[in-house]
Design a protein around this motif. Structure first.
Motif, PDB file in Angstrom:
ATOM      1  N   ILE A 344       0.845  -1.186   0.000  1.00 27.89           N
ATOM      2  CA  ILE A 344       0.000   0.000   0.000  1.00 27.89           C
ATOM      3  C   ILE A 344       0.888   1.246   0.000  1.00 27.89           C
ATOM      4  CG2 ILE A 344      -1.828   1.256   1.214  1.00 27.89           C
ATOM      5  CD1 ILE A 344      -2.722  -1.474   0.239  1.00 27.89           C
ATOM      6  N   PRO A 345       0.652   2.171  -0.953  1.00 30.01           N
ATOM      7  CA  PRO A 345       1.451   3.406  -0.967  1.00 30.01           C
ATOM      8  C   PRO A 345       1.260   4.214   0.306  1.00 30.01           C
ATOM      9  CG  PRO A 345      -0.391   3.521  -2.536  1.00 30.01           C
ATOM     10  CD  PRO A 345      -0.306   2.112  -2.069  1.00 30.01           C
ATOM     11  N   TRP A 350       6.864   5.042  -0.927  1.00 30.42           N
ATOM     12  CA  TRP A 350       6.518   6.356  -1.483  1.00 30.42           C
ATOM     13  C   TRP A 350       6.339   6.171  -2.996  1.00 30.42           C
ATOM     14  CZ3 TRP A 350       5.941  11.372   0.528  1.00 30.42           C
ATOM     15  CH2 TRP A 350       5.901  12.405  -0.415  1.00 30.42           C
ATOM     16  N   PRO A 351       5.140   6.475  -3.535  1.00 27.30           N
ATOM     17  CA  PRO A 351       4.901   6.242  -4.966  1.00 27.30           C
ATOM     18  C   PRO A 351       5.529   7.334  -5.839  1.00 27.30           C
ATOM     19  CG  PRO A 351       2.931   7.170  -3.940  1.00 27.30           C
ATOM     20  CD  PRO A 351       3.938   6.968  -2.838  1.00 27.30           C
ATOM     21  N   LYS A 471      -9.090   1.399  -4.266  1.00 26.07           N
ATOM     22  CA  LYS A 471      -9.379   2.829  -4.114  1.00 26.07           C
ATOM     23  C   LYS A 471      -8.401   3.481  -3.132  1.00 26.07           C
ATOM     24  CE  LYS A 471     -13.137   6.131  -3.453  1.00 26.07           C
ATOM     25  NZ  LYS A 471     -12.282   7.099  -2.761  1.00 26.07           N
ATOM     26  N   GLU A 472      -8.059   2.755  -2.048  1.00 25.43           N
ATOM     27  CA  GLU A 472      -7.092   3.290  -1.094  1.00 25.43           C
ATOM     28  C   GLU A 472      -5.758   3.549  -1.775  1.00 25.43           C
ATOM     29  OE1 GLU A 472      -4.776   2.089   3.081  1.00 25.43           O
ATOM     30  OE2 GLU A 472      -6.198   0.674   2.165  1.00 25.43           O
ATOM     31  N   ILE A 477      -1.923   7.590  -3.995  1.00 28.75           N
ATOM     32  CA  ILE A 477      -1.076   8.063  -5.100  1.00 28.75           C
ATOM     33  C   ILE A 477      -1.501   9.462  -5.533  1.00 28.75           C
ATOM     34  CG2 ILE A 477      -0.489   7.648  -7.522  1.00 28.75           C
ATOM     35  CD1 ILE A 477      -0.660   4.632  -6.888  1.00 28.75           C
ATOM     36  N   HIS A 478      -2.808   9.683  -5.589  1.00 34.86           N
ATOM     37  CA  HIS A 478      -3.327  11.011  -5.968  1.00 34.86           C
ATOM     38  C   HIS A 478      -2.899  12.060  -4.943  1.00 34.86           C
ATOM     39  CE1 HIS A 478      -5.970  14.026  -7.676  1.00 34.86           C
ATOM     40  NE2 HIS A 478      -6.472  14.246  -6.461  1.00 34.86           N
ATOM     41  N   GLU A 479      -2.938  11.699  -3.662  1.00 30.65           N
ATOM     42  CA  GLU A 479      -2.544  12.638  -2.611  1.00 30.65           C
ATOM     43  C   GLU A 479      -1.077  13.041  -2.756  1.00 30.65           C
ATOM     44  OE1 GLU A 479      -3.223  13.077   2.177  1.00 30.65           O
ATOM     45  OE2 GLU A 479      -2.618  11.097   1.422  1.00 30.65           O
ATOM     46  N   VAL A 480      -0.218  12.066  -3.025  1.00 30.51           N
ATOM     47  CA  VAL A 480       1.207  12.358  -3.189  1.00 30.51           C
ATOM     48  C   VAL A 480       1.433  13.261  -4.400  1.00 30.51           C
ATOM     49  CG1 VAL A 480       3.460  11.339  -3.721  1.00 30.51           C
ATOM     50  CG2 VAL A 480       1.997  10.285  -1.995  1.00 30.51           C
ATOM     51  N   GLU A 481       0.700  13.017  -5.479  1.00 28.46           N
ATOM     52  CA  GLU A 481       0.817  13.881  -6.653  1.00 28.46           C
ATOM     53  C   GLU A 481       0.375  15.310  -6.330  1.00 28.46           C
ATOM     54  OE1 GLU A 481       1.963  13.352  -9.989  1.00 28.46           O
ATOM     55  OE2 GLU A 481       2.923  11.785  -8.800  1.00 28.46           O
TER      56      GLU A 481
END
Length: 493
Positions: A344-345, A350-351, A471-472, A477-481
């Motif tokens: 899990i990222p 860290w993705p 979804k998690e 990944i979206h949050e890190v971006e």
């Protein structure tokens, strides 16, 4: 007294049976004595268990007869579970076994589903009444022994859990890329895909993912069997505290294996740019001369961050990188092995998006970690705990057991020895080889049949639960971006 007499009688019958078998086979008595000395029978809780010593009989050229005796004495002798307690539940990544075998769940696997893919297989392996047969279709490159160590691993599984697997008929591909693309096997008119085992898969393939060869050793680059290497990695982690490690992202490897790796080299430090990365090209000729001493995996846990990036496809190096207590900067992989989908990222890594913006992603991740040290250390610890505990060799064997057991139960036909196949055993694999290759085979040999049951297989994913996991991952990944965009927006002000 009665129990002792019974045990003595059993030993006499056991030894006489072996002697008779070898006399009929025409072998010398000294070969018989040497071979039988490799085994002893002990009485535990009223059941007989074979304790297997880590030695082989390579004294005779007639290895076919050796295989016959080995199969009769070990592989087919069922052991009783002496532990009546419920076995612990397997780690969560075992659930992906159900997903891997889902294409064959309704209709099962027919002989044609196996044989149709022989033109893409490296070998075919069958287990029939505990005896193992092998048919080779193509060679792996001379510099590799993937097929040897994969087959060796399956033989060790049979020694660990003798007599507990169904008959099997396996086609195996030892290449890098997934083989069974989903095109004709997806949708309302989908055909049942061929059944092919492989080390990795992707979202567009139906390859059945199996543990890679390196768990039993990778002699070509001096990587020890996993049991030994795990202890080295633990020591390597303790050698350098996370706070004392170099505050950069480390990578060492062969950049020519993929376009993405070549792009990664642009992130190296220069006089004009600091991307917080320290990247090194592996000099294979120099490493070969030095016996890969400069590539000791346990000595590479010296940076706070380590980069994983795919080569031709998935890379064996992932488990070594994740085991380091460092934050793994995982460049978005297209392929997965048998554990990858459980990661899990922001929990295990860290993705890093696999695009032309990798350098900015790496610099952002390193700066974040250096300013959020507790969170960064927690990510590194979670990853190494996952690898060193949930991927210990006991679980690797249990994963193999459950995968092959589920697969074998899906076969709708009785496997038979195909034309051109030969019986194999420990001696036929290990006796012809020498040096480090043989040393690792002997070191990774299972020495005792397990007196415990495999871990308990978890149930399949509930569809909603699987969607929640996916979804998690997507949200993380979206949050890190989003963080990355904000970070670079602030840098430009």
């Amino acid at each position: 007294m009665h129990k002792d007499n019974m045990l003595t009688k059993r030993r006499v019958v056991f030894c006489f049976s072996i002697l008779l078998f070898y006399i009929i086979g025409g072998l010398k008595l000294d070969s018989v004595l040497k071979y039988t000395s490799n085994y002893r029978t002990s009485e535990i809780s009223g059941s007989s268990t074979k304790i297997l010593k880590n030695t082989l009989d390579c004294s005779t050229a007639n290895l076919t007869q050796i295989c016959s005796a080995s199969s009769q004495l070990i592989t087919t002798s069922k052991t009783e579970d002496k532990d009546d307690s419920e076995s612990p539940v397997c780690p969560e990544y075992f659930r992906w076994i159900h997903e891997n075998l889902k294409p064959w769940k309704e209709k099962g696997i027919e002989r044609e589903n196996v044989e149709v893919i022989e033109n893409r297989a490296f070998f075919r392996l069958l287990v029939l009444n505990g005896r193992v047969y092998w048919k080779k279709y193509r060679d792996v490159p001379r510099s590799q022994s993937r097929d040897l160590y994969t087959i060796w691993g399956i033989l060790q599984l049979l020694r660990r859990y003798p007599g507990k697997l169904p008959d099997l008929d396996i086609m195996f591909n030892c290449g890098d890329r997934p083989v069974i693309t989903s095109g004709p096997y997806y949708g309302p008119k989908a055909r049942i895909p061929p059944a092919l085992f492989h080390y990795c898969g992707d979202d567009r393939s139906f390859d059945i993912v199996f543990p890679d060869w390196s768990f039993w050793g990778w002699p070509e680059i001096n990587v020890k069997p996993w049991d030994s290497l795990v202890e080295d990695l633990r020591e390597g982690n303790e050698r350098t505290n996370w706070n004392e490690r170099k505050p950069y992202a480390y990578w060492k490897g062969n950049p020519s294996m993929s376009k993405s790796r070549l792009e990664l080299l642009k992130c190296n430090v220069t006089d004009k740019q600091e991307w917080n990365a320290r990247l090194f090209v592996q000099d294979w000729l120099q490493e070969i001369k030095q016996g890969f001493k400069g590539s000791n995996l346990a000595n590479q846990c010296t940076h706070r961050y380590k980069i994983y990036i795919e080569g031709i496809a998935w890379s064996v190096s992932m488990k070594y990188i994740l085991a380091c207590d460092s934050v793994t900067m995982l460049v978005n992989p297209k392929n997965y092995d048998f554990i990858t989908r459980a990661l899990i990222p922001m929990r295990h890594y860290w993705p890093v998006k696999d695009d032309e913006d990798k350098c900015r992603s790496i610099k952002n991740g390193v700066d974040w970690g250096n300013h959020h040290t507790q969170e960064a250390k927690a990510i590194g610890k979670a990853a190494s705990k996952f690898i060193l505990e949930d991927l210990k060799m006991d679980y690797v064997y249990d994963y193999m057991f459950h995968l092959l057991n589920e697969y074998g139960n899906l076969l709708k036909y009785k496997p038979t020895v195909p034309e051109g196949a030969t019986e194999i055993c420990l001696e036929t694999l290990a006796c012809p080889v020498n040096g480090l290759k043989k040393e690792y085979l002997l070191e990774s040999m299972v020495k005792e049949a397990s007196d415990k049951k495999p871990c308990t297989m978890p149930p399949p994913f509930d569809p909603s639960a699987l969607q929640a996991i996916l979804k998690e991952k997507e949200d993380s990944i979206h949050e890190v971006e989003t963080w990355k965009k904000k970070y670079w927006d602030n840098q430009s002000q």
